[in-house]
Write an enzyme that holds these catalytic residues in place. Structure first.
Site, short mmCIF file in Angstrom:
data_model
loop_
_atom_site.label_atom_id
_atom_site.label_comp_id
_atom_site.label_asym_id
_atom_site.label_seq_id
_atom_site.Cartn_x
_atom_site.Cartn_y
_atom_site.Cartn_z
N ASP A 221 37.59 29.70 48.49
CA ASP A 221 36.88 30.68 47.66
C ASP A 221 36.37 29.70 46.58
OD1 ASP A 221 36.96 33.51 45.76
OD2 ASP A 221 37.69 31.98 44.62
N GLU B 181 36.96 32.72 53.74
CA GLU B 181 37.33 31.72 52.84
C GLU B 181 38.35 30.71 53.19
OE1 GLU B 181 36.20 34.43 48.77
OE2 GLU B 181 38.31 34.23 49.26
#
Lengths: 241, 241
Positions: free
Chosen positions: A64, A134
């Site tokens: 992320d 992610e």
């Protein structure tokens, strides 16, 4: 072709898995176990140490951050004359759960993720695909470093799969976003006008957005619709949606 | 010493500025104008194009993302057995405005930042130092690339100036944080118990945190103190503090 690459693709016991990843990523992965971990949802994780599970959640945290940084640079350079408010908003659209879930679906992650099928009925599978995307970025980063990950994201993902200019035009609808999230998590949502105030020339509305009876955001505007919008936006922020 | 470095340090008309930066950063900057921009607060920015100002805000957007990514990796590797919740919380303490402001002060940024002194009296100077720190990271990244920036942050900043293990122990006090923010921005803050509910064995309190009369967060807990804490935490999230 270097021997290690040849071995991985044609001889190793994992060659099938390596080929799937090569087709997906466009490169031969180095440390296979990282990529396996990236596709392991917490619903099938085992305890590997007291309190520690081998799910993709830690990789998701790392990925992320790396994704946020790469997208920040892309937008910084793509829009040299836009201010940081514009850049922040556009980035949050690109890395939104919704967008990353779609991306994961397009890339065929549903066939790669290991998860407990029981969760599909509980409504908790919501961000399975986006989370795995992610986590995959986290794995690529640990395996190959930042510059490689940036080039992979720019050339293999962003250019082919993300239409930045269309996202730029899309206005985020916080009310739908909040309602959708509540449905997915089986929570009650209500928008209540709690005050009608006569302004100097127009009426002011105060609307509260409550989730399971708890006030998560409120907005005061000259139209009920805008007050709802603001309340929903604040509730989304408070809930981290 | 390469000629360009020698020129920059001893001959160029900017040599004084180069030396200040070299002392601060530990390296000779390449593109000086990026570093100048990093220290230019919006209060002294000029319009360089319709709607575009040459302040450090865009660099701050970029630097914030790069910093988030570097800190994510540092924590990911430093705490191999902690989950993503722990990592997220610890990172947010490290990159909090409060912490970055302190860092900027320690590094002597107050002597480097160009800003309009008038803003010092309006309470809007709050995050001047932390913002400039992030903008500086953005400048280093554009000037030298990711790996250089990561090494600079790890070896020059984190190791010397950030005590991760102490931050790990500090519990974030959202109530003080919210009150402090309201004071700085001249806003009224109130915590109101709006409901006392008799639970099965104990009393439940609902507290709302309101800023300038607008409800920004609410919390329901078995003690008034904890309900306030939760309300403050949500209000901080809603206000982006």
């Amino acid at each position: 072709m270097p021997i290690s690459r040849f071995y991985k693709l044609y001889l190793s016991p994992n060659r099938k898995h390596v080929k799937v990843l090569k087709n997906l990523l466009g490169f031969v992965p180095g440390n296979l176990s990282l990529y396996r971990l990236a596709f392991r949802h917490k619903s099938v994780a085992q305890n590997i140490k007291k309190g520690v599970k081998n799910s993709n959640e830690r990789l998701e945290f790392l990925g992320d951050a790396v994704l946020g940084s790469v997208v920040a640079e892309v937008l910084f350079k793509l829009y040299p004359y836009e201010d940081e408010g514009f850049l922040t908003e556009l980035r949050s659209k690109i890395v939104s759960r919704n967008n990353l879930n779609q991306l994961g679906r397009k890339l065929g992650f549903d066939k790669l993720i290991e998860f407990d099928t029981k969760i599909m009925n509980t409504g908790r599978q919501g961000s399975l695909l986006g989370d795995a995307f992610e986590a995959l970025i986290g794995a690529v980063y640990l395996d190959k470093g930042y510059d490689f990950t940036r080039n992979f994201l720019v050339n293999h993902i962003i250019k082919s799969h993300i239409d930045i200019h269309t996202l730029e035009q899309t206005e985020t609808n916080f009310k739908s976003k909040l309602i959708e999230w509540c449905q997915r998590h089986s929570k009650d949502i209500s928008f209540d006008v709690i005050e009608n105030q006569e302004g100097e020339s127009a009426k002011l509305f105060t609307v509260q957005a409550s989730v399971d009876g708890e006030i998560m955001g409120s907005g005061k505007e000259f139209s009920k619709k805008n007050a709802e919008k603001l309340a929903a936006e604040k509730a989304c922020a408070a809930l981290g949606i």
